[in-house]
Design a protein around this motif. Sequence first.
Motif, PDB file in Angstrom:
ATOM      1  N   GLY A 164       3.162  74.003   6.264  1.00 23.72           N
ATOM      2  CA  GLY A 164       3.861  72.727   6.298  1.00 23.72           C
ATOM      3  C   GLY A 164       4.801  72.655   7.481  1.00 23.72           C
ATOM      4  N   PRO A 165       5.329  71.467   7.788  1.00 18.20           N
ATOM      5  CA  PRO A 165       6.175  71.283   8.975  1.00 18.20           C
ATOM      6  C   PRO A 165       7.425  72.145   8.945  1.00 18.20           C
ATOM      7  CG  PRO A 165       5.467  69.163   8.091  1.00 18.20           C
ATOM      8  CD  PRO A 165       5.093  70.196   7.079  1.00 18.20           C
ATOM      9  N   PRO A 166       7.876  72.619  10.104  1.00 21.68           N
ATOM     10  CA  PRO A 166       9.136  73.375  10.193  1.00 21.68           C
ATOM     11  C   PRO A 166      10.327  72.414  10.173  1.00 21.68           C
ATOM     12  CG  PRO A 166       8.212  73.112  12.368  1.00 21.68           C
ATOM     13  CD  PRO A 166       7.230  72.483  11.415  1.00 21.68           C
ATOM     14  N   ARG A 167      11.496  72.919  10.502  1.00 21.50           N
ATOM     15  CA  ARG A 167      12.684  72.056  10.579  1.00 21.50           C
ATOM     16  C   ARG A 167      12.514  71.043  11.706  1.00 21.50           C
ATOM     17  NH1 ARG A 167      16.653  75.675  10.743  1.00 21.50           N
ATOM     18  NH2 ARG A 167      16.444  76.005  12.979  1.00 21.50           N
ATOM     19  N   THR A 168      12.798  69.786  11.407  1.00 22.41           N
ATOM     20  CA  THR A 168      12.750  68.726  12.419  1.00 22.41           C
ATOM     21  C   THR A 168      13.955  67.814  12.235  1.00 22.41           C
ATOM     22  OG1 THR A 168      11.408  67.253  11.023  1.00 22.41           O
ATOM     23  CG2 THR A 168      10.229  68.725  12.527  1.00 22.41           C
ATOM     24  N   VAL A 169      14.384  67.222  13.338  1.00 21.71           N
ATOM     25  CA  VAL A 169      15.458  66.227  13.327  1.00 21.71           C
ATOM     26  C   VAL A 169      14.973  65.022  14.117  1.00 21.71           C
ATOM     27  CG1 VAL A 169      17.846  65.703  13.932  1.00 21.71           C
ATOM     28  CG2 VAL A 169      17.233  68.011  13.173  1.00 21.71           C
ATOM     29  N   THR A 170      15.095  63.839  13.521  1.00 26.17           N
ATOM     30  CA  THR A 170      14.597  62.615  14.143  1.00 26.17           C
ATOM     31  C   THR A 170      15.691  61.560  14.147  1.00 26.17           C
ATOM     32  OG1 THR A 170      12.359  63.058  13.336  1.00 26.17           O
ATOM     33  CG2 THR A 170      12.832  60.821  14.063  1.00 26.17           C
TER      34      THR A 170
END
Length: 746
Positions: free
Chosen positions: A733-739
């Motif tokens: 699954g996706p890692p840490r992200t900031v948007t």
Amino acid sequence: MTINTRQTLKGLLLAGAASATLSAAPAMAQAQAPAPETASTQSAELSDIVVTARRRSESLQDVPVAVSAFSSEDLEMRGAADLTTLQYSAPNMTMQVARGSNSTLIAFIRGVGQQDPLWGFEPGVGLYVDDVYIARPQGAVLDIFDIERIEVLRGPQGTLYGRNTIGGAVKYVTKRLGNEPNFKARAAYGTYDQKELVISGDAPINDIISIGGAFAVYKRDGYGKNLFTGAEHYNKDVVAGRLSLEITPSDNLFIRIAADRTDDDSNPRHGHREVSGATPDSQVIDDVYDTRAGIGDKNEVITQGVSMLAEWTVSDAVTLKSITAYREGESDTDIDFDNTPAPTLDIPAFYKDDQFTQELQLLYTGDRLQAVAGLYFMDGTASGAFDTVLGGAGLTTLTAGSVDTKSYAAFADVSYDITDRLALSVGGRFTRDEKEGTVFRANYLGIRSPEFGNPDAIFLQQRTDYTRERAFEEFTPRLGLNYDFNDDVMGYVSYSRGFKSGGFDMRGDAVSTPHTVNGYDPEIVDSYEAGLKGSFLDRRLSLNFAAFYSDYKGQQVTTQVPVPGGTTIASFVDNVGSSRIWGLELEGRAVFTDAFSAAFALGYTDAKFKEFLFYDLASGQFVDVSDTRVFQNTPKWNGNLTLTYTRDLANGSNITLTQSTAYRSAYHMFEAADPNLDQKKFALIDLSLVWTSASDRWQVGVHGKNLTDKQYRIGGYNFPGALFNDSIIAFYGPPRTVTGTVEYRF
């Protein structure tokens, strides 16, 4: 983005979460302590949520069905990207991106679903876009834009939604056009060079006609790299659009014509080696998002469709609906099962499908009687081909074929108010599926077959070549009683049957498993459910509870094993036997003050095989191995808690802080437990901060996902042994992200 920058962002976001907790605590304490009621506290109550789980508009708290509903506003505040995020909000649900793809959907509800996305196989959880059934999982990981709400219906929905909804159904409901011009533009930028733009709008042409549309572009670099080719791995490259035309010739007639298209050019996902092989380039890579795949990085998925809804209000009591739709899709992809530059286990493939559906509905609403009845027809074709390249042996197996399906159904569901508090609902659906399957399978000497670019490949052996027809019929009844204990509390009990059609194994190897030419039988689920729904504390708290027991028969399970001698891989889909599933679900919402609220869910599933008949290639016999088999993609415990705090600012604008924590206990990737692939328990923490202007036209947000950077598996392949160089592959699954997002609307 550098590691230091990521750590700084993580610290800021976690500090924001702590600040939100400290800010919210006094508000909660004030709500609990005796105090004179003010106008503000009097208005702090839950709003009604309207759903169409029973094909008519009803309050979520009044419908005697286990259903979760998420509005577009809720999803935007959480920064939800696509349908897979629902699994962290709805209990007892798994919704993942399929192994090796970016946009193929794998869904399970209450332990029932289908992991294998090959053409001809059908999902156990139905997906509907504006009441149009999406038959194939390719391209079904829908991005969330231009919607009104999403509903998740748990348990068999065979009466109203039909075939292949034995686990449940997911309804993606888009917005109807308004009478006033509307426009919205949303831009986003985030980690991994994420860049998104979504533009939507609608406007009336005159008093009769309105037009609208939405256009979206999603770009993102990969979470990892293909260390052999240098290409992005786990990237995103999607363009999507939707157009709609609404015509209202009179007050009692409504027509909507809609068209959509999605182009997904994201690179294929080749996975990550969990076990080192014998060669230097097959060792485990430190970064779980990296690969050394040598097959290439070609992938293209196109899905598109058009639909028409015609709704005629004959009288105050009677409404007629017609839903007509055509959809088609194509996928062209390469998946490297061994994750090495060598073609040890490579799978080049393409899929193609189309479907035409027509549904007619009659809805009746009287003083005590409410009913919906209808007819349904589907004509669809799913086809494809792929090579199984065994580079170590210099052999290739070509598999190709198609399945044509014609489905006919008639259904009715009636609810009658026996008294002012007691209501009885009875429904049933008769379904007939007619299928024609064509399967071809052959061995070639050489790397790839002529179908996939090697004209010099030498034909060795034909393993499967047949065309067969089968028909499947089933009646799926539903019976329910619901009782209003008072104006705010309702209880219900129900029984329902689900039916998933049988078919033909598109990988079937007639040499190793001669019975494959007969196809496989349907799945049947008989489900018993009891529930309680209520609003309490002057509508500040809602609690929805459900307990269920399912008797699951004829489960279709795909097994892939090396054939004796190691010349190819044999696949077989068997009706392995039966199982029982029981579980509990609790959902709730609480409004402590106008500023502070919470949403929570808890799910428990206990699933056990009573019989699991495994076909032993060596003996040619079926063996009951139920004691050693487990349910896949079904964690025993799952839950989530979302806290929302809103503060009004002096200039009339406001800020909203939303913190979500989702938990899933350990689960298995396949029916045979494997410590190399099975996922241990984990939790994901998200945080969103959104500012909304006083005019409600501007909105600026920051959304942090998986803030603790948890690594967790969402799929895998398991091909151990020297011939496959121990190809045990996992997808993450996706890692840490900031948007960051900016939105303007009027």
